[in-house]
Design a protein around this motif. Structure first.
Motif, PDB file in Angstrom:
ATOM      1  N   SER A  12       7.657 -32.928 100.741  1.00 30.82           N
ATOM      2  CA  SER A  12       8.266 -33.938 101.609  1.00 30.82           C
ATOM      3  C   SER A  12       9.646 -33.562 102.115  1.00 30.82           C
ATOM      4  N   GLY A  13      10.177 -32.420 101.704  1.00 37.13           N
ATOM      5  CA  GLY A  13      11.491 -32.033 102.172  1.00 37.13           C
ATOM      6  C   GLY A  13      12.191 -31.119 101.209  1.00 37.13           C
ATOM      7  N   ALA A  14      13.510 -30.995 101.363  1.00 39.43           N
ATOM      8  CA  ALA A  14      14.286 -30.048 100.577  1.00 39.43           C
ATOM      9  C   ALA A  14      15.444 -30.745  99.882  1.00 39.43           C
ATOM     10  N   TYR A  15      15.791 -30.232  98.697  1.00 37.09           N
ATOM     11  CA  TYR A  15      17.041 -30.593  98.042  1.00 37.09           C
ATOM     12  C   TYR A  15      18.070 -29.554  98.464  1.00 37.09           C
ATOM     13  N   LEU A  16      19.138 -29.992  99.062  1.00 33.88           N
ATOM     14  CA  LEU A  16      20.175 -29.075  99.532  1.00 33.88           C
ATOM     15  C   LEU A  16      21.258 -28.934  98.474  1.00 33.88           C
ATOM     16  N   VAL A  17      21.702 -27.694  98.242  1.00 34.56           N
ATOM     17  CA  VAL A  17      22.775 -27.416  97.295  1.00 34.56           C
ATOM     18  C   VAL A  17      23.844 -26.632  98.033  1.00 34.56           C
ATOM     19  N   ALA A  18      25.072 -27.141  98.047  1.00 32.78           N
ATOM     20  CA  ALA A  18      26.115 -26.506  98.838  1.00 32.78           C
ATOM     21  C   ALA A  18      27.451 -26.530  98.114  1.00 32.78           C
ATOM     22  N   LYS A  19      28.316 -25.607  98.509  1.00 28.59           N
ATOM     23  CA  LYS A  19      29.639 -25.477  97.903  1.00 28.59           C
ATOM     24  C   LYS A  19      30.686 -25.342  98.993  1.00 28.59           C
ATOM     25  N   ASP A  20      31.838 -25.956  98.765  1.00 23.14           N
ATOM     26  CA  ASP A  20      32.987 -25.792  99.644  1.00 23.14           C
ATOM     27  C   ASP A  20      32.640 -26.264 101.053  1.00 23.14           C
ATOM     28  N   PHE A  21      32.997 -25.491 102.084  1.00 23.26           N
ATOM     29  CA  PHE A  21      32.724 -25.929 103.447  1.00 23.26           C
ATOM     30  C   PHE A  21      31.237 -25.927 103.766  1.00 23.26           C
ATOM     31  N   GLY A  22      30.425 -25.266 102.930  1.00 18.17           N
ATOM     32  CA  GLY A  22      28.983 -25.372 103.092  1.00 18.17           C
ATOM     33  C   GLY A  22      28.488 -26.787 102.888  1.00 18.17           C
ATOM     34  N   ALA A  23      29.304 -27.625 102.226  1.00 18.48           N
ATOM     35  CA  ALA A  23      28.928 -29.025 102.043  1.00 18.48           C
ATOM     36  C   ALA A  23      28.825 -29.752 103.382  1.00 18.48           C
ATOM     37  N   MET A  24      29.621 -29.338 104.346  1.00 17.95           N
ATOM     38  CA  MET A  24      29.622 -30.054 105.623  1.00 17.95           C
ATOM     39  C   MET A  24      28.279 -29.950 106.340  1.00 17.95           C
ATOM     40  N   PRO A  25      27.711 -28.729 106.543  1.00 16.60           N
ATOM     41  CA  PRO A  25      26.377 -28.693 107.157  1.00 16.60           C
ATOM     42  C   PRO A  25      25.304 -29.321 106.286  1.00 16.60           C
ATOM     43  N   ALA A  26      25.474 -29.287 104.963  1.00 14.93           N
ATOM     44  CA  ALA A  26      24.499 -29.929 104.082  1.00 14.93           C
ATOM     45  C   ALA A  26      24.512 -31.442 104.288  1.00 14.93           C
ATOM     46  N   MET A  41      23.255 -32.009  97.008  1.00 13.04           N
ATOM     47  CA  MET A  41      24.152 -31.774  95.883  1.00 13.04           C
ATOM     48  C   MET A  41      25.279 -30.870  96.357  1.00 13.04           C
ATOM     49  N   CYS A  42      26.513 -31.356  96.282  1.00  9.45           N
ATOM     50  CA  CYS A  42      27.645 -30.600  96.804  1.00  9.45           C
ATOM     51  C   CYS A  42      28.718 -30.413  95.742  1.00  9.45           C
ATOM     52  N   PHE A 164      24.800 -36.173  95.239  1.00  6.72           N
ATOM     53  CA  PHE A 164      25.454 -35.809  93.978  1.00  6.72           C
ATOM     54  C   PHE A 164      26.644 -34.915  94.293  1.00  6.72           C
ATOM     55  N   VAL A 165      27.811 -35.287  93.805  1.00  7.68           N
ATOM     56  CA  VAL A 165      29.032 -34.500  94.012  1.00  7.68           C
ATOM     57  C   VAL A 165      29.579 -34.064  92.659  1.00  7.68           C
ATOM     58  N   VAL A 166      29.831 -32.777  92.511  1.00 10.40           N
ATOM     59  CA  VAL A 166      30.430 -32.231  91.301  1.00 10.40           C
ATOM     60  C   VAL A 166      31.829 -31.726  91.656  1.00 10.40           C
ATOM     61  N   MET A 167      32.833 -32.228  90.943  1.00 11.50           N
ATOM     62  CA  MET A 167      34.216 -31.831  91.204  1.00 11.50           C
ATOM     63  C   MET A 167      34.865 -31.320  89.920  1.00 11.50           C
ATOM     64  N   GLY A 168      35.627 -30.243  90.043  1.00  9.48           N
ATOM     65  CA  GLY A 168      36.494 -29.852  88.950  1.00  9.48           C
ATOM     66  C   GLY A 168      37.709 -30.759  88.939  1.00  9.48           C
ATOM     67  N   GLU A 169      38.103 -31.240  87.776  1.00 10.78           N
ATOM     68  CA  GLU A 169      39.246 -32.158  87.717  1.00 10.78           C
ATOM     69  C   GLU A 169      40.547 -31.494  88.167  1.00 10.78           C
ATOM     70  N   LYS A 170      40.589 -30.158  88.132  1.00 10.16           N
ATOM     71  CA  LYS A 170      41.800 -29.450  88.541  1.00 10.16           C
ATOM     72  C   LYS A 170      41.608 -28.711  89.867  1.00 10.16           C
ATOM     73  N   ASP A 171      40.621 -29.134  90.624  1.00  7.23           N
ATOM     74  CA  ASP A 171      40.398 -28.566  91.951  1.00  7.23           C
ATOM     75  C   ASP A 171      41.517 -29.025  92.875  1.00  7.23           C
ATOM     76  N   TYR A 172      42.201 -28.085  93.502  1.00  5.26           N
ATOM     77  CA  TYR A 172      43.319 -28.437  94.382  1.00  5.26           C
ATOM     78  C   TYR A 172      42.876 -29.279  95.572  1.00  5.26           C
TER      79      TYR A 172
END
Length: 229
Positions: A12-26, A41-42, A164-172
């Motif tokens: 039925s479709g795809a699960y998208l996994v992206a990081k950084d600016f790749g999150a924007m097209p996702a 998931m970004c 789903f968003v995963v963030m490092g607590e010390k990510d600038y």
């Protein structure tokens, strides 16, 4: 550089996994094609409707410097590729936004005496160096730094799939204008009703390289919690 990592396909479709600016097209793909998306998931970048404004940032802010044609090329060109990659990993793994003074360039913010992050080895550096020696830095500078203004905003965005968003607590990035508010005051829930945000203590902007097992565990857990019907 932007990273749209991949997709886990279903009938039925795809699960998208992206990081950084790749999150924007996702995010954009999930909004424009909900019938082709099971979830998104970004890592490191929440959904920022309208983007993050940098008008209040100092002139030495790295994005403002790098979007200026020729500025980064001249800065990077003073050193070999290994030194450039090394400096980027040092600066972007910190909790402070890379910002140069008026008489500095971004590459001046770290030198060879500054240790690499403990999770990033000399072997890792050698692999990344060999890749960038082949590709150069033209594309990473063009996309995203010199292309952000070309994105077409989506009016009244509403995610029909789980996010789903995963963030490092010390990510600038959390210190970028508006980002912390979006993450913590419920703003993102207005656009993504089925939203989960997870923070990784001590996690930096490179959280997926710093804690790969933990990130994989979180992503697999999200997939398990959102099986395809």
């Amino acid at each position: 550089s932007p990273r749209l990592w991949g997709e886990s396909m279903s009938a039925s479709g795809a699960y998208l996994v992206a990081k950084d600016f790749g999150a924007m097209p996702a995010y954009d793909f999930a909004l424009r094609h909900p019938n082709r998306t099971c979830g998104v998931m970004c890592l490191g970048i929440p959904f920022l409707h309208g983007g993050s404004s940098f008008t209040a940032m100092p002139e030495g802010f790295y994005i403002l410097r790098w979007r200026e044609p020729g500025r980064a090329e001249a800065d990077f060109g003073r050193y070999d590729v290994k030194r450039v990659v090394r400096t980027i990993y040092i600066l972007f793994s910190r909790s402070e936004i890379p910002t140069a003074k008026e008489d500095q360039e971004i590459m001046d913010l770290a030198d060879l005496s500054t240790p690499l992050p403990e999770w990033f080895t000399e072997e890792d550096l050698a692999v990344y160096t060999s890749l960038y020696e082949k590709s150069g830095f033209v594309y990473p500078l063009q996309m995203p730094y010199r292309s952000l203004h070309k994105r077409q905003p989506i009016e009244d965005p509403k995610f029909e799939v789980p996010v789903f968003v995963v963030m490092g607590e010390k990510d600038y990035v959390i210190k970028f204008p508006g980002v912390e508010a979006v993450l913590k005051n419920g703003t993102m829930e207005k656009f993504a009703p089925d939203l989960k945000i997870t923070y990784i203590p001590e996690g930096s902007h490179f959280v997926q390289e710093q804690f790969p097992d933990k990130v994989n565990e979180l992503l697999l857990g999200f997939l398990k919690d959102h099986p395809v019907a």
